[in-house]
Design a protein around this motif. Sequence first.
Motif, short mmCIF file in Angstrom:
data_model
loop_
_atom_site.label_atom_id
_atom_site.label_comp_id
_atom_site.label_asym_id
_atom_site.label_seq_id
_atom_site.Cartn_x
_atom_site.Cartn_y
_atom_site.Cartn_z
N ALA A 264 -4.89 69.18 30.23
CA ALA A 264 -3.43 69.36 30.22
C ALA A 264 -2.80 68.70 29.00
O ALA A 264 -1.87 69.25 28.39
N ALA A 265 -3.30 67.54 28.62
CA ALA A 265 -2.74 66.84 27.46
C ALA A 265 -2.97 67.63 26.17
O ALA A 265 -2.08 67.70 25.31
N LYS B 80 4.51 73.64 30.84
CA LYS B 80 3.58 72.52 30.96
C LYS B 80 2.67 72.72 32.16
O LYS B 80 3.11 73.17 33.22
N ASP B 81 1.39 72.41 31.99
CA ASP B 81 0.48 72.38 33.13
C ASP B 81 0.81 71.15 33.97
O ASP B 81 1.23 70.12 33.44
N PHE C 83 4.15 72.87 24.20
CA PHE C 83 5.38 72.93 24.99
C PHE C 83 6.62 72.75 24.11
O PHE C 83 6.68 71.85 23.27
N GLU D 22 -6.85 65.92 33.24
CA GLU D 22 -5.75 65.32 32.48
C GLU D 22 -5.93 65.54 30.98
O GLU D 22 -4.95 65.78 30.26
N ARG E 210 -3.15 70.83 25.88
CA ARG E 210 -2.29 72.01 25.88
C ARG E 210 -0.81 71.67 25.82
O ARG E 210 0.03 72.53 25.53
N ALA E 211 -0.47 70.42 26.09
CA ALA E 211 0.94 70.01 26.11
C ALA E 211 1.58 70.09 24.74
O ALA E 211 2.81 70.15 24.62
N THR E 212 0.77 70.11 23.69
CA THR E 212 1.32 70.18 22.34
C THR E 212 2.06 71.51 22.10
O THR E 212 2.86 71.62 21.18
#
Length: 333
Positions: A255-256, A275-276, A262, A252, A258-260
């Motif tokens: 993924a968080a 998004k992952d 998106f 988690e 890398r979410a920046t």
Amino acid sequence: MPVPLRKLGFLTIGLFDEADPRAGHEATLEIIQLGEQLGLDSAWVRHRHLQFGISSPVAFLAAATQRTSRIQLGTAVIPLGWENPLRLAEDLATVDVLSGGRLNPGVSVGPPMHYDDVKDALYPDTHGVEDFSYQRVERLLAGVRGDTVSRFSGQEGIEQFSPRVQPHSPGLIDRMWYGGGSARSAQWAGETGMNFLTSNVVTATETSTDFDEIQLGLIRTYRKFNPEGRVSHGFVVIPTDSATADQRARYEEYAAARATRFGTPFGPRGLLFAKDIVGTSDQIAEQLHANAAFREVEEVAFALPFTFGHADYIQILTDMATKLGPALGWTAG
């Protein structure tokens, strides 16, 4: 009712430690063997030059052919800017013969990354005139297809020469893939008769930065020009069904972080990232079935995160085959 997934595969970068590169390569071979044992349909490797990931996927997959007997083996993708198409055609055909017809080469075009820094070593005499267009793919396809590439053939002394690439593997031309993230690439791949790889990276358009909308458009553009071609979809999905609490927390967090990326175009090409997806297989399946682009395909190659450990990959791959695949309607081969 969602269409059942027909083919389920995975993609890995094959990271290794600079001080002990063999261990990383061996670990990746073990993951591919596990994929075959779990009944997965395909294993794909990324291509990384001057980094600590697989730099020679064709040589690596030659080894994988001797550790496996059924699973399809692919590259996603080989950047042709680094390659001589005629020589690569020879290598691909050789590995396809060794595999018994299981190789699925994916390629792309464009100048090599950091070209100004590497051009003097890569093309010391021709770096200013190298052609990095689709024409480079066409040269590769000609070699794979068995077109004439030499004006000379026949006997010379005790040696016999062929006018076309040897060995020739007749079915390989039908398993050539193009990895693209723009409508132009999707159309070109369709017109050329290649299969099409779409991933978690696309190119923003003048009218949209909606990743899912753009990806759906790519698939439909490709199918407009090649209705019979194969399309493979790729996201980073991380099933957590059998993960430990520590693994779930790390997944988690990954993924968080890398979410920046998106929703915001990145770099001069305006790249957009998907998004992952982290969660149980049922949760992942629900999100994928809600994705219009995913509903358009029958094949996937889910990407394993780059920086996880070997035990993590075993858990993810096992859940992918035993939990997520069935939740998507897939049946092990």
